[in-house]
Design a protein around this motif. Structure first.
Motif, PDB file in Angstrom:
ATOM      1  N   THR A 180      42.047  42.013  37.197  1.00 31.99           N
ATOM      2  CA  THR A 180      43.186  41.127  37.048  1.00 31.99           C
ATOM      3  C   THR A 180      42.804  40.011  36.093  1.00 31.99           C
ATOM      4  OG1 THR A 180      43.894  41.611  39.300  1.00 31.99           O
ATOM      5  CG2 THR A 180      44.816  39.644  38.267  1.00 31.99           C
ATOM      6  N   GLY A 181      43.630  39.780  35.063  1.00 36.12           N
ATOM      7  CA  GLY A 181      43.262  38.735  34.127  1.00 36.12           C
ATOM      8  C   GLY A 181      44.343  38.453  33.117  1.00 36.12           C
ATOM      9  N   GLU A 182      43.937  37.809  32.047  1.00 33.56           N
ATOM     10  CA  GLU A 182      44.869  37.371  31.022  1.00 33.56           C
ATOM     11  C   GLU A 182      44.164  37.341  29.675  1.00 33.56           C
ATOM     12  OE1 GLU A 182      45.913  33.227  31.093  1.00 33.56           O
ATOM     13  OE2 GLU A 182      44.078  32.703  32.195  1.00 33.56           O
ATOM     14  N   THR A 183      44.948  37.430  28.627  1.00 31.68           N
ATOM     15  CA  THR A 183      44.424  37.191  27.291  1.00 31.68           C
ATOM     16  C   THR A 183      44.345  35.679  27.088  1.00 31.68           C
ATOM     17  OG1 THR A 183      45.369  39.238  26.438  1.00 31.68           O
ATOM     18  CG2 THR A 183      44.820  37.528  24.827  1.00 31.68           C
ATOM     19  N   ALA A 275      40.091  36.750  29.919  1.00 35.40           N
ATOM     20  CA  ALA A 275      39.450  36.430  31.194  1.00 35.40           C
ATOM     21  C   ALA A 275      39.971  37.403  32.223  1.00 35.40           C
ATOM     22  CB  ALA A 275      39.772  34.992  31.609  1.00 35.40           C
ATOM     23  N   ALA A 276      39.073  38.097  32.899  1.00 38.48           N
ATOM     24  CA  ALA A 276      39.497  39.082  33.889  1.00 38.48           C
ATOM     25  C   ALA A 276      38.465  39.177  34.998  1.00 38.48           C
ATOM     26  CB  ALA A 276      39.706  40.448  33.235  1.00 38.48           C
ATOM     27  N   LEU A 277      38.955  39.426  36.211  1.00 40.30           N
ATOM     28  CA  LEU A 277      38.103  39.491  37.402  1.00 40.30           C
ATOM     29  C   LEU A 277      38.387  40.800  38.126  1.00 40.30           C
ATOM     30  CD1 LEU A 277      36.142  37.808  39.262  1.00 40.30           C
ATOM     31  CD2 LEU A 277      38.202  37.066  40.488  1.00 40.30           C
ATOM     32  N   ALA A 278      37.331  41.548  38.449  1.00 41.55           N
ATOM     33  CA  ALA A 278      37.508  42.794  39.199  1.00 41.55           C
ATOM     34  C   ALA A 278      38.130  42.506  40.560  1.00 41.55           C
ATOM     35  CB  ALA A 278      36.166  43.500  39.365  1.00 41.55           C
ATOM     36  N   ASP A 279      39.002  43.395  40.985  1.00 39.47           N
ATOM     37  CA  ASP A 279      39.700  43.197  42.257  1.00 39.47           C
ATOM     38  C   ASP A 279      38.735  43.204  43.437  1.00 39.47           C
ATOM     39  OD1 ASP A 279      41.990  43.102  40.765  1.00 39.47           O
ATOM     40  OD2 ASP A 279      42.582  45.171  41.186  1.00 39.47           O
ATOM     41  N   ARG A 280      37.639  43.892  43.288  1.00 38.01           N
ATOM     42  CA  ARG A 280      36.567  43.822  44.288  1.00 38.01           C
ATOM     43  C   ARG A 280      35.249  44.104  43.591  1.00 38.01           C
ATOM     44  NH1 ARG A 280      39.233  48.700  44.981  1.00 38.01           N
ATOM     45  NH2 ARG A 280      37.943  50.544  45.321  1.00 38.01           N
ATOM     46  N   GLY A 284      31.817  50.927  48.722  1.00 35.36           N
ATOM     47  CA  GLY A 284      30.799  51.693  49.442  1.00 35.36           C
ATOM     48  C   GLY A 284      29.398  51.325  49.014  1.00 35.36           C
ATOM     49  N   ARG A 285      28.697  52.274  48.405  1.00 32.52           N
ATOM     50  CA  ARG A 285      27.313  52.064  47.980  1.00 32.52           C
ATOM     51  C   ARG A 285      27.208  51.664  46.500  1.00 32.52           C
ATOM     52  NH1 ARG A 285      22.997  53.968  51.005  1.00 32.52           N
ATOM     53  NH2 ARG A 285      23.589  54.515  53.130  1.00 32.52           N
ATOM     54  N   VAL A 286      28.333  51.304  45.913  1.00 31.75           N
ATOM     55  CA  VAL A 286      28.358  50.902  44.509  1.00 31.75           C
ATOM     56  C   VAL A 286      28.763  49.437  44.406  1.00 31.75           C
ATOM     57  CG1 VAL A 286      29.343  51.345  42.232  1.00 31.75           C
ATOM     58  CG2 VAL A 286      28.976  53.251  43.822  1.00 31.75           C
ATOM     59  N   PHE A 287      28.034  48.681  43.595  1.00 33.30           N
ATOM     60  CA  PHE A 287      28.303  47.259  43.378  1.00 33.30           C
ATOM     61  C   PHE A 287      28.594  47.032  41.900  1.00 33.30           C
ATOM     62  CE2 PHE A 287      25.463  47.747  46.932  1.00 33.30           C
ATOM     63  CZ  PHE A 287      25.964  46.887  47.887  1.00 33.30           C
ATOM     64  N   LEU A 288      29.477  46.086  41.608  1.00 32.65           N
ATOM     65  CA  LEU A 288      29.741  45.667  40.237  1.00 32.65           C
ATOM     66  C   LEU A 288      29.033  44.344  39.973  1.00 32.65           C
ATOM     67  CD1 LEU A 288      33.607  46.223  39.890  1.00 32.65           C
ATOM     68  CD2 LEU A 288      31.768  47.910  39.653  1.00 32.65           C
ATOM     69  N   GLU A 337      29.929  36.066  48.335  1.00 32.79           N
ATOM     70  CA  GLU A 337      29.370  34.896  47.668  1.00 32.79           C
ATOM     71  C   GLU A 337      29.674  34.851  46.175  1.00 32.79           C
ATOM     72  OE1 GLU A 337      25.646  33.742  50.590  1.00 32.79           O
ATOM     73  OE2 GLU A 337      25.180  34.785  48.714  1.00 32.79           O
ATOM     74  N   ARG A 338      29.610  35.989  45.508  1.00 28.69           N
ATOM     75  CA  ARG A 338      29.673  35.963  44.052  1.00 28.69           C
ATOM     76  C   ARG A 338      31.089  36.003  43.491  1.00 28.69           C
ATOM     77  NH1 ARG A 338      26.434  33.329  41.685  1.00 28.69           N
ATOM     78  NH2 ARG A 338      27.051  34.353  39.734  1.00 28.69           N
ATOM     79  N   ARG A 339      32.020  36.649  44.160  1.00 28.15           N
ATOM     80  CA  ARG A 339      33.356  36.741  43.570  1.00 28.15           C
ATOM     81  C   ARG A 339      34.024  35.370  43.435  1.00 28.15           C
ATOM     82  NH1 ARG A 339      38.775  38.109  44.391  1.00 28.15           N
ATOM     83  NH2 ARG A 339      39.583  39.491  42.748  1.00 28.15           N
ATOM     84  N   PRO A 340      33.955  34.480  44.450  1.00 29.00           N
ATOM     85  CA  PRO A 340      34.537  33.145  44.250  1.00 29.00           C
ATOM     86  C   PRO A 340      33.859  32.364  43.129  1.00 29.00           C
ATOM     87  CG  PRO A 340      34.168  33.570  46.583  1.00 29.00           C
ATOM     88  CD  PRO A 340      33.479  34.665  45.834  1.00 29.00           C
ATOM     89  N   VAL A 341      32.547  32.499  42.999  1.00 27.52           N
ATOM     90  CA  VAL A 341      31.839  31.820  41.907  1.00 27.52           C
ATOM     91  C   VAL A 341      32.329  32.351  40.563  1.00 27.52           C
ATOM     92  CG1 VAL A 341      29.590  31.572  40.770  1.00 27.52           C
ATOM     93  CG2 VAL A 341      29.786  31.224  43.241  1.00 27.52           C
TER      94      VAL A 341
END
Length: 473
Positions: A180-183, A275-280, A284-288, A337-341
């Motif tokens: 989710t983001g914007e130009t 600017a864009a942020l992954a929705d999660r 499972g066993r995969v992290f972004l 912890e990291r997504r809000p940052v």
């Protein structure tokens, strides 16, 4: 390089700053990790050139600070040009004084390609591995692990996979995780690494637009190299010419320099800041991590730094689960912890890009923390200047420099004032001393990533806290 049946504990997709930093952190913890990169070598450009003070602290811990300092330098003062004349200085950053608790006070300039070379050397020094020319095409996971498939070569099976493969992440797309983001700016922007004559290396040279509809040009000497980085904006819809002739025309049209003053284009790219942020950040066993999880405008120098700190947060947690017997639920706190940052840093980057915020205290990232995290326990009724969840400042306690005590993959217990420190075993060294100006008094259990996890006065508290995380019998 990867044999059939190779089953690392962690497969890291992408050999950018996030992937390499994570590889280093896991290697020093004895976790078997493999970094795979679709390109045939490391990224060749200067793009993310600013290393913020908090990332310098991370690099101190990861063992690359000396090399990073030797490879770079401070940012030069901006110089505004008009009609071939210098018309005034422009300060790019609000000044800050170094202090005992924050020894790195300003951004340090190192071209991204050089930072990645340094990280790669450290990774290989620790026995880490990188396999180039390995492009991921698919990811399949089950309750025990993850299998990555590639355009060529054998599949790789791992217990966990970390997608650090950039803003166009193939892994993120394969998992169906949206962004989710914007130009931020619809205008195409040229970034190029040049060899150029006729400009001094003491200033960041800025050439404002000469007339209506024209764009600016900025030419910055890249510390530790003979190169300059040129940045130029174009009207929306422009097709940017990245050739030597194309770049020469831009420089000649927007400055007093002649086209032939540009003697070489070493790397060039064009992009539209977004600017864009992954929705999660997890499936499972995969992290972004890194740009796979958040894409920044380059203004303010937050992208590379936020990416490295993603890796720093995730590395100790994967190590705790894979090597120290911690409950796998600890990994849930990475996204928490990291997504809000990342969201906050995206907003900051966009604000700097639009001229709404100066490059200053917030961009240094020293005030970021995790007070709201489920990992954070503040048990004092009247906390002092440092609370649980805050970055643990540097300083000297009982003749010991704290960053020296924190350096390494372990937890550290600070006992300040009259607080009685429990014995938590060899794995948790204790630093004792009088009340400290930066901390106050009490017990402070400092996480491997340099944040205070637990703070209080009870001698039983730190042990109970580590037991809750599954890090102590």
């Amino acid at each position: 390089m990867t044999a059939h049946g190779d089953t690392p504990d962690v497969l890291i997709v992408g050999a950018g700053p996030a992937g390499l930093a994570l590889g280093i952190d896991l290697a020093r913890r004895g976790v078997d990790a493999l970094v795979v990169e679709r390109a045939d070598g490391l990224f060749p450009g200067s793009r993310g050139k600013g290393i913020q003070p908090r990332t310098m602290e991370v690099f101190d811990d990861l063992g690359v600070l000396g090399a990073v300092r030797a490879a770079g330098g401070t940012y030069p003062v901006g110089m505004i040009w008009q009609d071939g004349q210098r018309v005034g200085e422009h300060r790019m950053f609000d000044p800050a004084e170094a202090s005992e608790d924050s020894p790195y006070n300003e951004p340090w300039m190192v071209p991204q390609w050089r930072t990645q070379e340094i990280l790669r050397a450290r990774l290989e020094e620790l026995g880490g591995r990188i396999a180039f020319g390995r492009e991921v095409t698919g990811v399949v996971q089950d309750g025990e692990g993850v299998t990555a498939r590639f355009t060529s070569g054998a599949d790789v099976r791992a217990r966990y996979l970390v997608a650090a493969d950039g803003g166009r992440s193939a892994v993120r797309r394969a998992l169906g995780i949206g962004m989710t983001g914007e130009t931020v700016d619809p205008n195409p922007t040229l970034v190029a690494d040049l060899r150029i004559t006729g400009l001094d290396r003491d200033n960041w040279h800025v050439f404002p637009p000469r007339g209506e509809g024209e764009g600016f040009l900025a030419v910055c000497p890249l510390a530790g190299t003979e190169d300059f980085q040129a940045v130029a904006r174009f009207p929306e819809g422009t097709s940017v010419d990245l050739s030597l002739d194309g770049v020469r025309k831009v420089v000649a049209a927007r400055s007093h320099l002649a086209a032939e003053d540009v003697t070489e284009v070493r790397w060039a790219s064009d992009f539209r800041p977004r600017a864009a942020l992954a929705d999660r950040f997890r499936d499972g066993r995969v992290f972004l991590a890194g740009d796979a999880a958040h894409v920044h405008s380059p203004a303010g120098g937050q992208g590379l730094n936020t990416s490295v700190q993603d890796a720093y947060n995730l590395g100790w947690k994967l190590g705790a689960v894979l090597r120290d017997g911690a409950d796998a639920a600890l990994l849930d706190t990475y996204e928490e912890e990291r997504r809000p940052v990342a969201a906050d840093m995206l907003a900051l980057s966009t604000s700097v890009h639009r001229g709404q915020t100066r490059r200053g205290g917030a961009t240094r990232q020293l005030d970021l923390g995790y007070r709201e995290s489920s990992l954070t326990e503040e048990t004092r009724e009247a906390p002092g200047p440092v609370r649980a969840g805050d970055r643990a400042p540097d300083g000297t306690v009982g003749g010991v420099r704290l960053f020296d005590a924190f350096r390494g993959p372990h937890w550290t217990l600070l006992a300040l004032g009259s607080a009685q420190a429990p014995d938590l075993g060899e794995a948790v060294p204790v630093v004792r001393g009088p009340a400290h100006e930066a901390y106050g008094t009490g017990l402070f259990l400092v996480r491997p990533d340099g944040y205070v996890g637990w703070a209080g006065a009870s001698a039983t508290g730190p042990g109970a806290y580590l037991t809750r995380l599954g890090l102590r019998p």
